[in-house]
Enzyme design. Structure first.
Site, PDB file in Angstrom:
ATOM      1  N   HIS A  84     -17.357  35.019 -32.143  1.00 27.35           N
ATOM      2  CA  HIS A  84     -18.546  34.345 -32.700  1.00 27.35           C
ATOM      3  C   HIS A  84     -18.280  33.778 -34.095  1.00 27.35           C
ATOM      4  O   HIS A  84     -19.183  33.678 -34.919  1.00 27.35           O
ATOM      5  CB  HIS A  84     -19.760  35.284 -32.775  1.00 27.35           C
ATOM      6  CG  HIS A  84     -19.999  36.066 -31.528  1.00 27.35           C
ATOM      7  ND1 HIS A  84     -20.845  35.660 -30.524  1.00 27.35           N
ATOM      8  CD2 HIS A  84     -19.458  37.247 -31.095  1.00 27.35           C
ATOM      9  CE1 HIS A  84     -20.848  36.548 -29.544  1.00 27.35           C
ATOM     10  NE2 HIS A  84     -20.000  37.520 -29.861  1.00 27.35           N
ATOM     11  N   ASN A 129       0.819  -1.216   0.000  1.00 30.42           N
ATOM     12  CA  ASN A 129       0.000   0.000   0.000  1.00 30.42           C
ATOM     13  C   ASN A 129       0.853   1.267   0.000  1.00 30.42           C
ATOM     14  O   ASN A 129       0.594   2.207  -0.763  1.00 30.42           O
ATOM     15  CB  ASN A 129      -0.950  -0.007   1.202  1.00 30.42           C
ATOM     16  CG  ASN A 129      -1.926  -1.171   1.141  1.00 30.42           C
ATOM     17  OD1 ASN A 129      -1.972  -1.894   0.139  1.00 30.42           O
ATOM     18  ND2 ASN A 129      -2.696  -1.363   2.199  1.00 30.42           N
ATOM     19  N   LYS A 174      -4.137   3.328 -12.147  1.00 33.07           N
ATOM     20  CA  LYS A 174      -2.937   3.339 -12.977  1.00 33.07           C
ATOM     21  C   LYS A 174      -3.189   3.491 -14.478  1.00 33.07           C
ATOM     22  O   LYS A 174      -2.548   4.312 -15.138  1.00 33.07           O
ATOM     23  CB  LYS A 174      -2.098   2.098 -12.691  1.00 33.07           C
ATOM     24  CG  LYS A 174      -1.167   2.315 -11.517  1.00 33.07           C
ATOM     25  CD  LYS A 174      -0.585   1.055 -11.035  1.00 33.07           C
ATOM     26  CE  LYS A 174      -0.993   0.655  -9.648  1.00 33.07           C
ATOM     27  NZ  LYS A 174      -2.169   1.088  -8.997  1.00 33.07           N
ATOM     28  N   GLU A 186      -6.609  16.680 -35.982  1.00 32.81           N
ATOM     29  CA  GLU A 186      -7.917  16.108 -35.636  1.00 32.81           C
ATOM     30  C   GLU A 186      -7.794  15.088 -34.507  1.00 32.81           C
ATOM     31  O   GLU A 186      -8.621  15.052 -33.589  1.00 32.81           O
ATOM     32  CB  GLU A 186      -8.538  15.434 -36.862  1.00 32.81           C
ATOM     33  CG  GLU A 186      -8.964  16.429 -37.935  1.00 32.81           C
ATOM     34  CD  GLU A 186      -9.303  15.714 -39.228  1.00 32.81           C
ATOM     35  OE1 GLU A 186     -10.470  15.345 -39.393  1.00 32.81           O
ATOM     36  OE2 GLU A 186      -8.407  15.494 -40.058  1.00 32.81           O
ATOM     37  N   LYS A 240      -7.221  14.889 -51.722  1.00 36.72           N
ATOM     38  CA  LYS A 240      -7.267  15.305 -50.326  1.00 36.72           C
ATOM     39  C   LYS A 240      -5.922  15.267 -49.601  1.00 36.72           C
ATOM     40  O   LYS A 240      -5.104  14.383 -49.817  1.00 36.72           O
ATOM     41  CB  LYS A 240      -8.233  14.398 -49.560  1.00 36.72           C
ATOM     42  CG  LYS A 240      -9.661  14.566 -49.994  1.00 36.72           C
ATOM     43  CD  LYS A 240     -10.351  15.662 -49.237  1.00 36.72           C
ATOM     44  CE  LYS A 240     -10.840  15.114 -47.924  1.00 36.72           C
ATOM     45  NZ  LYS A 240     -11.662  16.083 -47.232  1.00 36.72           N
ATOM     46  N   SER A 270      -6.756  10.660 -48.487  1.00 37.76           N
ATOM     47  CA  SER A 270      -8.044   9.978 -48.414  1.00 37.76           C
ATOM     48  C   SER A 270      -7.968   8.723 -49.265  1.00 37.76           C
ATOM     49  O   SER A 270      -7.308   8.702 -50.298  1.00 37.76           O
ATOM     50  CB  SER A 270      -9.150  10.898 -48.927  1.00 37.76           C
ATOM     51  OG  SER A 270     -10.224  10.137 -49.424  1.00 37.76           O
ATOM     52  N   TYR A 293      -6.745   2.125   2.190  1.00 34.36           N
ATOM     53  CA  TYR A 293      -6.494   1.482   0.902  1.00 34.36           C
ATOM     54  C   TYR A 293      -7.624   0.506   0.584  1.00 34.36           C
ATOM     55  O   TYR A 293      -8.052  -0.272   1.426  1.00 34.36           O
ATOM     56  CB  TYR A 293      -5.156   0.722   0.900  1.00 34.36           C
ATOM     57  CG  TYR A 293      -4.908   0.053  -0.449  1.00 34.36           C
ATOM     58  CD1 TYR A 293      -4.283   0.742  -1.486  1.00 34.36           C
ATOM     59  CD2 TYR A 293      -5.367  -1.239  -0.702  1.00 34.36           C
ATOM     60  CE1 TYR A 293      -4.101   0.158  -2.726  1.00 34.36           C
ATOM     61  CE2 TYR A 293      -5.188  -1.833  -1.954  1.00 34.36           C
ATOM     62  CZ  TYR A 293      -4.558  -1.130  -2.953  1.00 34.36           C
ATOM     63  OH  TYR A 293      -4.391  -1.701  -4.185  1.00 34.36           O
TER      64      TYR A 293
HETATM   65  N1  ARG Z   1      -1.314  -3.779  -7.371  1.00 35.67           N
HETATM   66  C1  ARG Z   1      -1.832  -3.082  -6.234  1.00 35.67           C
HETATM   67  C2  ARG Z   1      -2.243  -1.666  -6.681  1.00 35.67           C
HETATM   68  O1  ARG Z   1      -1.917  -1.314  -7.742  1.00 35.67           O
HETATM   69  C3  ARG Z   1      -0.820  -3.008  -5.171  1.00 35.67           C
HETATM   70  C4  ARG Z   1      -1.379  -2.881  -3.810  1.00 35.67           C
HETATM   71  C5  ARG Z   1      -2.068  -4.088  -3.374  1.00 35.67           C
HETATM   72  N2  ARG Z   1      -2.308  -4.062  -1.985  1.00 35.67           N
HETATM   73  C6  ARG Z   1      -3.114  -4.942  -1.408  1.00 35.67           C
HETATM   74  N3  ARG Z   1      -3.269  -4.834  -0.147  1.00 35.67           N
HETATM   75  N4  ARG Z   1      -3.747  -5.845  -2.084  1.00 35.67           N
HETATM   76  O2  ARG Z   1      -2.904  -0.935  -5.973  1.00 35.67           O
END
Ligand code: ARG
Length: 466
Positions: free
Chosen positions: A159, A113, A334, A299, A292, A286, A326
């Protein structure tokens, strides 16, 4: 220890997770990219463990060497990630322990954690710094484009209607200002990313006498005056992702700015405006229409803003109902963060590169800006100079514009008699306001597109960005 069972289950569980559960819960498929920062964090933690007597010098040396070797293998693409070990943290630690018995001591007073919080902070800190460099490059491209076309005027729009003449450089510099604010926000965010959470453990720190300041120093978690920056509440530290939200918010606004710039470029590159030409390398063809050349880079830069904004909303939604502290939900941070970083980095870089390959079509700009109606406000200012209240002058010039339209004449071709038929205040010099060159020379207050002021602003940015 049971075979085929991740270390996190070794004592309490009779066996491994169901196959689809393992697949559902793993994060190694995406968090492997934290490997470098995970190793750096472990090295610093090990150094600290040696200082407090948990590791011998010999054990520390073996651990550092082992981690270093693993890092080299990962970099070379030779390391085998094992999905059964869930994530980057356990993969590296398990392999280290297989090679170096003392590796089993590395997780002393550490939890995944606080480890994952540390890794993301270390990683994001690097990413912010490199993004800032990319943004500065993009700003330099805009300044360069302005310098190369320092005398080119275009109509400014409100505008989407022609409003008043501006130097093209003034328009480019508007984006330089926006990107500068993005940099300020990212730096501000950086100061809150740059705080060390290690030592928070799973939730409640440790009974061991950890030297948190030492770890923070080793990992560069220091402020401008070199003071170590530590999280001050272990519960907050393991569940806090505010810094990730802040980054995604700053990135979303950056993406919005890039998107607006893209929209301008797309419009200008079209035949209706024809103000710029984007080099072939930054356009695509295109599959059906042979004539084109499409501004796909711009874009896509505009289009990718959707996911960057979406990532911010996803993160906020992820956090909103989480009880302390946690929760595994946090693993979902992520991919949103990675995608945001990857998307804004490449978009910023390509936008800068494309701008260095944009040619301004001077004659089309000149033609567009030569519409005398763009200087109608200057004519009102002429009357103001003669003492007329502006509201009145606005009304009078409105009548002049209507008269010119009725007589089928451009505004600057009206005779003195025609002007005076609307109001006596007009003199022989009235039509002088339609001289574009002197009109632009007059706009020399700070922030206006005056001839001298735009040159001054270009020079200011050139210096600031060098
Ligand atoms: N892979 C987990 C994350 O990205 C790591 C932490 C996991 N901790 C746990 N107590 N299961 O958050």
């Amino acid at each position: 220890m049971k075979k085929n069972s991740p270390v996190s289950r070794s004592g309490r569980f009779a066996g491994g997770p169901a196959a689809d559960v393992a697949q559902f819960t793993e994060s190694i498929s995406f968090d492997w990219r934290l490997w470098r920062h995970d190793i750096l964090g472990s090295m610093a933690h090990a150094q600290m463990l040696q200082k407090i007597g948990v590791l011998t010098r010999k054990e520390l040396r073996a651990i550092v060497r082992g981690l270093d070797a693993i890092g080299k293998e990962i970099r070379a693409g030779k390391f085998k990630w094992n999905p059964a070990l869930e994530d980057v943290h356990m993969n590296i630690e398990a392999e280290l322990t297989r090679r170096v018995p003392a590796g089993a001591k590395l997780h002393t007073a550490r939890s995944r954690n606080d480890q994952v919080a540390l890794d993301i902070r270390l990683w994001l800190r690097d990413e912010i710094r490199s993004l800032l460099a990319e943004i500065a490059d993009l700003q330099r491209s805009l300044v360069l484009l302005g310098e190369r076309n320092v005398d080119v005027l275009i109509p400014g729009y409100t505008h989407m209607q022609r409003a008043q003449p501006v130097y093209f450089a003034h328009h480019f510099l508007a984006y330089v200002e926006m990107f500068e604010r993005d940099c300020d926000r990212l730096w501000d965010c950086h100061s809150r990313v740059n705080v060390c959470p290690l030592g928070s453990g799973a939730i409640a720190g440790s009974t061991l006498p950890l030297k948190r300041e030492l770890v923070a120093r080793l990992l560069g978690f220091v402020d401008a005056s070199g003071r170590p920056q530590l999280t001050q509440n272990s519960m907050d530290a393991v569940s806090d992702r505010d810094f990730a939200v802040e980054f995604c918010a700053a990135a979303a606004l950056l993406a919005v700015h890039i998107s607006r710039l893209s929209e301008d470029l797309i419009l200008w590159a079209g035949a209706e405006f024809n103000f710029i030409k984007i080099a072939e390398a930054y356009t695509t063809g295109s599959s059906l229409m042979p004539q084109k050349k499409n501004p796909d880079v711009a874009e896509l830069a505009r289009g990718k803003t959707g996911r960057v904004v979406g990532n911010l909303v996803a993160l906020l939604t992820l956090l909103k109902g989480l009880p302390m502290t946690y929760n595994r939900d946090l693993q979902e941070d992520k991919e949103r963060l990675f995608d945001t970083v990857d998307t804004v980095r490449i978009t910023t870089r390509l936008m800068g590169a494309m701008l260095r390959n944009v040619k301004v079509n001077r004659s089309a700009c000149e033609q567009a800006v030569n519409d005398p109606v763009l200087l109608a406000t200057d004519l009102a200012d002429y009357l103001v100079r003669k003492g007329m209240p502006f509201r009145r002058a606005h009304h009078v010039v409105g009548a002049i514009v209507a008269l010119a339209e009725k007589n089928g004449k451009p505004l600057n071709r009206l005779s003195l008699a025609e002007l005076q038929s609307v109001h006596k205040t007009f003199g022989r010099d009235a039509l002088g306001v339609f001289n574009l060159k002197s009109a632009m020379a007059k706009r020399n207050i700070i922030g206006a597109p005056g001839t001298k002021e735009v040159v001054r602003q270009l020079a200011r940015w050139r210096k600031q960005l060098s």
